[in-house]
Design a protein around this motif. Structure first.
Motif, PDB file in Angstrom:
ATOM      1  N   VAL A 291      32.039 -17.541  78.032  1.00  0.00           N
ATOM      2  CA  VAL A 291      31.299 -16.331  78.377  1.00  0.00           C
ATOM      3  C   VAL A 291      31.449 -15.370  77.206  1.00  0.00           C
ATOM      4  O   VAL A 291      32.566 -15.026  76.818  1.00  0.00           O
ATOM      5  N   GLY A 292      30.333 -14.953  76.612  1.00  0.00           N
ATOM      6  CA  GLY A 292      30.395 -14.099  75.433  1.00  0.00           C
ATOM      7  C   GLY A 292      29.140 -13.277  75.272  1.00  0.00           C
ATOM      8  O   GLY A 292      28.305 -13.188  76.187  1.00  0.00           O
ATOM      9  N   PRO A 293      28.961 -12.669  74.096  1.00  0.00           N
ATOM     10  CA  PRO A 293      27.794 -11.814  73.871  1.00  0.00           C
ATOM     11  C   PRO A 293      26.520 -12.630  73.754  1.00  0.00           C
ATOM     12  O   PRO A 293      26.560 -13.837  73.506  1.00  0.00           O
ATOM     13  N   PRO A 294      25.366 -11.999  73.926  1.00  0.00           N
ATOM     14  CA  PRO A 294      24.100 -12.728  73.739  1.00  0.00           C
ATOM     15  C   PRO A 294      24.023 -13.349  72.354  1.00  0.00           C
ATOM     16  O   PRO A 294      24.523 -12.808  71.370  1.00  0.00           O
ATOM     17  N   ASP A 295      23.387 -14.508  72.292  1.00  0.00           N
ATOM     18  CA  ASP A 295      23.155 -15.235  71.044  1.00  0.00           C
ATOM     19  C   ASP A 295      24.443 -15.708  70.386  1.00  0.00           C
ATOM     20  O   ASP A 295      24.508 -15.852  69.161  1.00  0.00           O
ATOM     21  N   LEU A 296      25.473 -15.972  71.187  1.00  0.00           N
ATOM     22  CA  LEU A 296      26.670 -16.633  70.670  1.00  0.00           C
ATOM     23  C   LEU A 296      26.392 -18.128  70.593  1.00  0.00           C
ATOM     24  O   LEU A 296      26.072 -18.766  71.597  1.00  0.00           O
ATOM     25  N   GLN A 323      30.515  -1.857  70.779  1.00  0.00           N
ATOM     26  CA  GLN A 323      31.282  -2.072  69.549  1.00  0.00           C
ATOM     27  C   GLN A 323      32.292  -3.197  69.712  1.00  0.00           C
ATOM     28  O   GLN A 323      32.584  -3.932  68.766  1.00  0.00           O
ATOM     29  N   LEU A 324      32.833  -3.367  70.905  1.00  0.00           N
ATOM     30  CA  LEU A 324      33.749  -4.461  71.211  1.00  0.00           C
ATOM     31  C   LEU A 324      33.019  -5.506  72.031  1.00  0.00           C
ATOM     32  O   LEU A 324      32.405  -5.187  73.054  1.00  0.00           O
ATOM     33  N   LEU A 325      33.101  -6.761  71.601  1.00  0.00           N
ATOM     34  CA  LEU A 325      32.414  -7.854  72.276  1.00  0.00           C
ATOM     35  C   LEU A 325      33.422  -8.963  72.562  1.00  0.00           C
ATOM     36  O   LEU A 325      33.928  -9.602  71.640  1.00  0.00           O
ATOM     37  N   PRO A 326      33.738  -9.209  73.833  1.00  0.00           N
ATOM     38  CA  PRO A 326      34.701 -10.271  74.148  1.00  0.00           C
ATOM     39  C   PRO A 326      34.052 -11.637  74.238  1.00  0.00           C
ATOM     40  O   PRO A 326      32.889 -11.777  74.633  1.00  0.00           O
TER      41      PRO A 326
END
Length: 724
Positions: A291-296, A323-326
């Motif tokens: 599970v992560g940011p879009p377009d990972l 600014q922070l993306l897990p």
């Protein structure tokens, strides 16, 4: 009459119930990253939602109403996985909301959830800026086993440096609806660690938390009541499953996997890449759920024997994300889940370039002109590009650099429809400790996709067909000392640790002589073979390609309802199977000792799973899965095909004499005559075997040189005619 009326009312209620949409009690996971908006003093916030829902994935049309300041993240790289059952996916969007927000939200017809955000604007005393609520990483759905305690660390960060505390949500304060604590869960609020005691029945449970940020108190000072600055919701799900394999069989993260809660800084148009490496001794890894940011990007998933690997990459293009993306991930097997790992991507803030700065882009290079007056106290002699061999010159007024697009460490990345060439001008201190200021200046030239010429815009990993060719695999069976590799099987050398090579050479020699004499003098009718050679063959002729057989099993039934393993995770399961050493790296031969195998009938079926592999370095070899030296680096340094699952037809285990055995043909799908056992092979490489084991479909490989239903029908007709 009254009875009919009651029946009619009951029927109407039943119809309404069946036709009405059914909503689940909650999502399978939810976090909201809240960013206060400066333009109105923080009275509104930008809320970034990440929600896990059961499959099929709902559409995002309903999350953004007309005239709302809202954006749904529709990506070509959706997060979608299978464990726990049923399958699940991630939906993400962002919208502007009041800083104090409570409401029910719905996604499709399966998921309904209640959201409570408390982020009233507060000016911080230490910097005079608006307080920023904490960030919580959303993990994949959690899994545990009955009677097996487990800890789940929820990863959190705070941009203001505040302490983050997690606590159970409270229904009496409006933070959740129909929520109640579970007596088998414990929560360490300070570390945000959820502990499952193991004392729960199998099933799926929903967990509602609130994450709060608190001003850190000095170590020498006690604060009786430290009021939280804000609170954001965290929803989790825990699936408890029955397990008969104990509690210590979870996959383990290996070297090369980022440290838990680590941070990777990302500059504009920079690509960040890392691997997730796992080892699972009991069960093979089915998936690495992320599970992560879009377009990972998630590419290169490989699960070979007890090792698994996945590569993840993210390119920072122009975006309006936080600014922070897990990025959180776990390895799932059929029955177990690894510990939760989370990595944080930190989008560095970049100041505007000083007046007089010029960056010019042409077809072959980018040219930088930078006023030195803007580089106060920066040692100009310490500035260099990605490659230290490329010159950076300066005089009393300007710093200049000519940076080729194909050199000096320049990288090309994709950003939407554009191709972006990036490099970085940075300070490289020559001493371990330096108090001088440092410069990090990202440089980028953007080329619209319509202007990109040549194949360099479509750079990608070569496909399996391009690397290995048109791969075909099949099985063959021969008596020892016979078949296409009779020279090697008549006096074999074995690779095994179960029994000594000397003993099996003696047994093999005895068996071979028996087989040879039986051809000359005859055997008793219906004598069962003692040993049989299993050939696992491929047509791959690529240099340095190697075959890896990860699993083989035998069964006396075609549907394999009752099967016995011959090989698991690349290792022979007992001393009744030995590998014969050959010079052919893309094929394998195994000596089966039928006398000691659990085969009581006169025929058997064999199914094997294989991969082809090429080591990326000429000096390296593909991993030996049964060796204790196997590590995740072997997966990283090798290229693999998908997993091929091949199953034989019926293999006769009987031999018999006949007046002229060579005149009797063996049909696929039938038990061959006893005299034909030396010729029972699977030479049908044209069968479509481009099927991975994860798809659950095994290509059928016939055990005869003659294939096709028509030929089999003709043979049966001729046999009936002869009998008549």
């Amino acid at each position: 009459m009254l009875h009919r009326l009651k029946l009619g009312v009951l029927l109407q209620w039943l119809i309404l119930f069946l036709l009405s949409p059914v909503y689940e009690a909650s999502s399978l996971g939810l976090t909201v990253h809240v960013v206060p908006l400066e333009e109105n003093g923080g009275k509104t916030v930008r809320a970034h939602f990440s929600v896990i829902t059961p499959s099929p994935c709902p559409d995002l049309l309903a999350v953004c109403a007309a005239r709302e300041d809202c954006q749904a993240h529709r990506t070509a790289l959706p997060f979608s996985y299978t464990k726990p059952s049923p399958a699940w996916c991630v939906r993400q969007w962002q919208k502007t909301l009041p800083s104090n927000y409570n409401t029910f939200l719905k996604l499709g017809f399966q998921t309904e959830f209640y959201v409570s955000i408390k982020a009233d604007p507060k000016i911080r005393a230490n910097n005079g800026k608006l307080n920023r609520p904490p960030f919580v990483a959303l993990p994949p759905p959690l899994r545990a086993s009955v009677n097996c305690p487990a800890d789940f660390h929820i990863s959190t960060k705070d941009l203001d440096g505040d302490n983050v505390r997690c606590r159970f949500a409270r229904a009496d304060t409006g933070e959740c609806r129909d929520c109640f604590p579970h007596n088998f869960l414990e929560l360490d609020e300070a570390s945000c660690t959820l502990t499952f005691t193991g004392k729960a029945a199998a099933g799926q449970y929903f967990i509602y938390l609130m994450a709060e940020d608190l001003i850190p108190s000095p170590p020498t000072r006690q604060i009786l009541y430290n009021s939280p600055l804000s609170s954001v919701p965290v929803h989790l799900s825990l699936t408890v499953e029955e397990s008969a394999s104990g509690c210590s069989s979870n996959p383990l993260a290996l070297d090369g996997t980022p440290e838990r809660d680590s941070v990777q800084f990302v500059l504009p148009f920079q690509e960040v890449k890392f691997n997730a490496n796992y080892k699972s001794d009991l069960e093979s890894v089915l998936e690495i759920a992320v599970v992560g940011p879009p377009d990972l990007y998630r590419v290169g998933f490989v699960s070979i024997s007890n090792l698994a690997k996945l590569t993840m990459a993210w390119i920072r293009s122009e975006n309006n994300l936080t600014q922070l993306l897990p990025v959180c991930f776990v390895a799932n097997t059929k029955s177990f889940q690894s510990g939760l790992q989370c990595v944080w991507l930190y989008q560095r803030e970049i100041r505007t370039l000083p007046d007089g700065t010029e960056l010019r882009c042409n077809q072959t290079e980018m040219s930088l002109l930078l006023p030195v007056t803007s580089l106060t106290n920066v040692d100009l002699d310490e500035l260099q590009l990605n490659s230290p061999t490329c010159p950076v010159t300066h005089n009393s007024t300007h710093l200049t650099a000519h940076i080729p697009l194909g050199g000096c460490g320049t990288k090309a990345v994709h950003s939407g429809t554009e191709l972006v060439y990036t490099n970085t001008l940075k300070s490289v201190h020559h001493t371990m400790i330096s108090r001088r200021p440092s410069l990090i200046l990202p440089l980028a030239c953007r080329i619209p996709g319509a202007q990109v010429k040549g194949p360099q815009y479509a750079v990608g990993m070569p496909t399996e067909r391009e690397t290995f060719g048109e791969v075909m695999v099949w099985l063959e069976f021969h008596l020892p000392g016979q078949g296409p590799m009779a020279r090697l099987t008549s006096t074999p050398r074995f690779r095994s640790n179960f029994l000594s090579s000397r003993r099996f050479r003696r047994d093999t020699g005895s068996e071979s002589s028996t087989s040879n004499s039986s051809t000359q003098t005859g055997l008793h009718v219906e004598e069962k073979v003692k040993q049989l050679d299993l050939y696992v063959m491929s047509n791959c002729s690529v240099d340095r390609a190697e075959m890896i057989v990860t699993e083989c099993m035998e069964s006396e039934t075609e549907d394999f309802t009752d099967s016995h393993p011959i090989m698991e995770k690349g290792c022979m399961m007992s001393n009744n199977t030995l590998e014969i050493i050959t010079e052919h790296k893309t094929s394998k031969i195994y000596r089966l000792d039928i006398n000691t195998m659990a085969v009581s009938g006169t025929k058997m079926y064999i199914e094997c799973k294989i991969n082809l592999c090429i080591a990326t370095m000429p000096s390296d070899t593909c991993p030996d899965l049964c060796s204790n030296s196997s590590s995740s680096s072997m997966l990283i340094d090798s290229v693999f095909t998908s997993t091929y699952s091949i199953r034989s037809g019926p293999v006769s285990l009987m031999v018999a004499t006949g007046p002229n055995p060579s005149q009797t043909a063996t049909m696929p799908g039938t038990t061959p005559p006893a005299s034909q056992i030396p010729n029972v092979t699977s030479t049908n490489p044209n069968t479509n075997t481009n099927t991975t084991a994860s798809q659950g479909v095994a290509p059928e490989v016939a055990t005869s040189r003659i294939t096709g239903v028509i030929l089999m029908t003709i043979a049966m007709f001729l046999q009936m005619a002869i009998l008549q």
